[in-house]
Design an enzyme around this catalytic site. Structure first.
Site, short mmCIF file in Angstrom:
data_model
loop_
_atom_site.label_atom_id
_atom_site.label_comp_id
_atom_site.label_asym_id
_atom_site.label_seq_id
_atom_site.Cartn_x
_atom_site.Cartn_y
_atom_site.Cartn_z
N LYS A 34 82.99 143.46 60.25
CA LYS A 34 83.06 144.56 61.21
C LYS A 34 82.16 144.38 62.43
CE LYS A 34 84.43 148.07 57.86
NZ LYS A 34 84.16 149.42 57.32
N ASP B 92 85.81 154.54 61.08
CA ASP B 92 85.05 154.77 59.85
C ASP B 92 84.25 156.07 59.89
OD1 ASP B 92 85.83 152.65 58.23
OD2 ASP B 92 84.28 151.31 58.99
N GLY C 6 75.05 147.87 57.40
CA GLY C 6 76.14 147.08 57.95
C GLY C 6 77.00 147.91 58.88
N GLY C 7 78.22 147.42 59.11
CA GLY C 7 79.12 148.08 60.04
C GLY C 7 79.47 149.50 59.64
N ARG D 96 67.43 146.29 52.67
CA ARG D 96 66.47 145.20 52.47
C ARG D 96 66.12 144.48 53.76
NH1 ARG D 96 69.30 142.02 47.61
NH2 ARG D 96 71.08 142.61 48.89
N TYR E 212 85.69 152.66 46.90
CA TYR E 212 86.72 153.50 46.29
C TYR E 212 87.39 152.84 45.09
CZ TYR E 212 90.01 150.55 48.87
OH TYR E 212 90.69 149.47 49.36
N GLY F 293 84.97 157.42 47.53
CA GLY F 293 85.30 156.56 48.66
C GLY F 293 86.73 156.68 49.14
#
Length: 285
Positions: free
Chosen positions: A71, A107, A133-134, A156, A226, A247
Site C-alpha cells: 500500500k 480504507d 503500515g498503510g 516496533r 477478517y 474485519g
C-alpha cells in the site's frame, strides 16, 4: 456471469492473497449491475511490485485493489494520487484510465463507516492503533479528520510510526503519539477503542495483545483481519466481555467505495447485507 472478448479484469495486488474475500464481493456486484468485468487475485511479492504495475498498463487491466504489503511502496509507480491518498501516504485502490494509473485510499472511510454503522460516536474518543503500515495511516488520518481526542500508535519500528505522527501533527488538531512498547492493562484502561491494523492473526493463533491482560474498562476492540472471522484478538476481547468489530465490516465498506471509483455506481444497503450473507456462508464451511 458472461465472460467474453470485451470483459475487463479488475484485481487484487498483495502477498499473500489466497485468503481474500474480495473476488466474492466484486464479482457479485459486477454481475448484479451488469458490469463487463471480472475480479481476480494476483500474488505479487514485494520485489516484483514494479513489474506488477507495468503489467496493469500493458494488459489493460481496468483497476486494482492493493493490500499488504504494497500500500505504501506502490505510490512510487503510479501516475496520479488522490489528495487524501497522498496525505495518507498509502493507496489501496487503483483506476486505470487510458493507461494513466490513478491511486486512491478507501480504507479509512471503510473503517470509520464500520464503527458508525454500529452506532458508536467517535468524537472525543481515545484511540490506540497497533501497527504503522498503510492501513494504520489511512485509519489514523480518517479518525483525526473527525476530531477524535487522541491516537496512540504502537509499533516496533518507531520510524514508521513517527511518519504518521508528523502527518497528523501537521494537518489536524488531534493529539498523537507513538511508542514501541507493548500494551499493558494501564494502557487499555486509558483508551476507548483498540484497533489492530497488522496481519497478526491472519494465518496463526497469535494475538497482538497479551491474552493474559484483563482490562477493567469496557473498550471497543476492532481487528481489520477478517479471515479468520474470530481472530485471537477478537476471542480475547469477547472472553473479557468487550465489544468487538470484525474485519469483514471494514473490508465490505472499503470495497463498496472502490466499486464506486471503478464504475460510478453506489451499491445499496441491500448489497451490504447480501455480501455479509455470502461471507457468513464461507465461514460456516
Amino acid at each position: 456471469m458472461n465472460i467474453n472478448s470485451t470483459t475487463k479484469i479488475i484485481g487484487l495486488l498483495g502477498h499473500p492473497v489466497k485468503h481474500s474475500f474480495s473476488p466474492n464481493i466484486h464479482n457479485y456486484l459486477f454481475e448484479k449491475y451488469s458490469q463487463d468485468n471480472i475480479y481476480c487475485c494476483f500474488d505479487v511479492e514485494e520485489e516484483k511490485i514494479k513489474e506488477g504495475i507495468e503489467g496493469i498498463k500493458s494488459l489493460g487491466i481496468k483497476g486494482c485493489n492493493v493490500t499488504i504489503p504494497h500500500k505504501v511502496n506502490i505510490i512510487t509507480y503510479l501516475d496520479n494520487i488522490d489528495n487524501k491518498a497522498r496525505l495518507i501516504g498509502a493507496v489501496n485502490t487503483i483506476k486505470n484510465e487510458n493507461g494513466i494509473l490513478n491511486g486512491y485510499n478507501t480504507d479509512g472511510l471503510g473503517f470509520v463507516k464500520s464503527i458508525l454503522d454500529k452506532g458508536y460516536d467517535l468524537k472525543n474518543k481515545k484511540i490506540m492503533i497497533i501497527g504503522a503500515g498503510g492501513a494504520c495511516r489511512s485509519i489514523a488520518i480518517e479518525l483525526a479528520s473527525i476530531d477524535v481526542s487522541s491516537i496512540d500508535i504502537r509499533n516496533r519500528s518507531i520510524n514508521k510510526a513517527n511518519e504518521i505522527v508528523d502527518i497528523i501533527k501537521n494537518n489536524f488538531n488531534t493529539k498523537i503519539l507513538c511508542s514501541p512498547k507493548s500494551i499493558d492493562e494501564k494502557d487499555l484502561n486509558n483508551i476507548d477503542i483498540l484497533i489492530n491494523t497488522t496481519p497478526i492473526g491472519m494465518e496463526s493463533d497469535l494475538s497482538p495483545v497479551d491474552e493474559k491482560l484483563t482490562p477493567s474498562k469496557n473498550i471497543l476492540v476492532c481487528d481489520i483481519v477478517y479471515k479468520p472471522h474470530n481472530t485471537a484478538l477478537i476471542k480475547w476481547a469477547k472472553k473479557n466481555g468487550l465489544e468487538v468489530i470484525h474485519g469483514i465490516d471494514m473490508l465490505i465498506n472499503q470495497a463498496l467505495h472502490a466499486f464506486y471509483i471503478w464504475t460510478g455506481i453506489n451499491p445499496s444497503k441491500d448489497d451490504e447485507e447480501h455480501i455479509k450473507d455470502l461471507y457468513n456462508k464461507t465461514i460456516e464451511k
